[in-house]
Enzyme design. Structure first.
Site, short mmCIF file in Angstrom:
data_model
loop_
_atom_site.label_atom_id
_atom_site.label_comp_id
_atom_site.label_asym_id
_atom_site.label_seq_id
_atom_site.Cartn_x
_atom_site.Cartn_y
_atom_site.Cartn_z
N CYS A 1 -2.86 -4.40 7.04
CA CYS A 1 -2.13 -3.57 8.01
C CYS A 1 -1.59 -4.47 9.13
CB CYS A 1 -3.04 -2.50 8.61
SG CYS A 1 -3.90 -1.50 7.39
N CYS B 1 0.83 -1.21 0.00
CA CYS B 1 0.00 0.00 0.00
C CYS B 1 0.86 1.27 0.00
CB CYS B 1 -0.91 0.00 1.22
SG CYS B 1 0.03 -0.02 2.76
#
Ligand code: FES
Length: 143
Positions: free
Chosen positions: A119, A50
Site C-alpha cells: 500500500c 491488489c
C-alpha cells in the site's frame, strides 16, 4: 458509564494497536489531504496489483509542491499511505519529492504489517506519477 458500542470500539482499537502503530491508525482513520485539486499541476493515478486505485493531485509553485491531495478506493492502510505520502510531499522541491519512497512512507507511519507494505508502494508510485505528469507537461510547454 461506557456504552456497549464504546466498549466494542475500544476492543477494536486495542486489536488494531497489536498490528499498527498509533500513527498508522490515526492516518488510516483520519486521513489528511483527502480530495482533489481542481487546478492541479500534476496528476497520477495507479491501480496496484491488489486492484485498488490511488489518485494524487499536486500543486506546484517555484519548483516546490505546495499542495497535494489524494483519493483511494483501497483499504485503511492505503488511506494511511496516501495520507502520509501527501504529508511528506508538501513543502518538498520536485527533486526531493521524486525520491520519496515506499520506505519513507512506511517510516512515517511507524511501519505496516508486511502484507500491507505494498500500500505504501502504491502511494509512492502514484506520487511519482503525479510529478512525472507535471514534468511532461512542462517539457511540452503546456504548463
Ligand atoms: Fe490494495 Fe492496500 S490492499 S492498496
Amino acid at each position: 458509564m461506557s456504552t456497549a458500542w464504546e466498549e466494542f470500539e475500544e476492543l477494536i482499537k486495542a486489536k488494531m494497536r497489536e498490528v499498527y502503530s498509533e500513527t498508522a491508525i490515526d492516518h488510516g482513520m483520519n486521513p489528511r489531504n483527502v480530495g482533489e485539486i481542481q487546478d492541479a499541476d500534476g496528476f497520477g493515478k495507479i491501480t496496484g496489483p491488489c486492484g485498488d486505485t490511488m489518485s494524487i493531485w499536486i500543486k506546484i509553485k517555484d519548483n516546490t509542491i505546495i499542495d497535494a491531495k489524494f483519493t483511494t478506493d483501497g483499504c485503511g492502510t492505503s488511506r494511511a499511505s496516501g495520507s502520509m505520502a501527501t504529508e511528506i510531499a508538501k513543502g518538498k522541491d520536485l527533486a526531493e519529492a521524486q525520491r520519496i519512497s515506499r520506505q519513507d512512507i512506511l517510516d512515517g507511519l511507524g511501519g505496516l504489517p508486511e502484507e500491507s507494505e505494498h500500500c505504501a508502494l502504491l502511494a509512492a508510485n502514484t506520487l511519482n506519477e503525479s510529478i512525472k505528469s507535471f514534468l511532461t507537461r512542462q517539457k511540452s510547454g503546456n504548463s
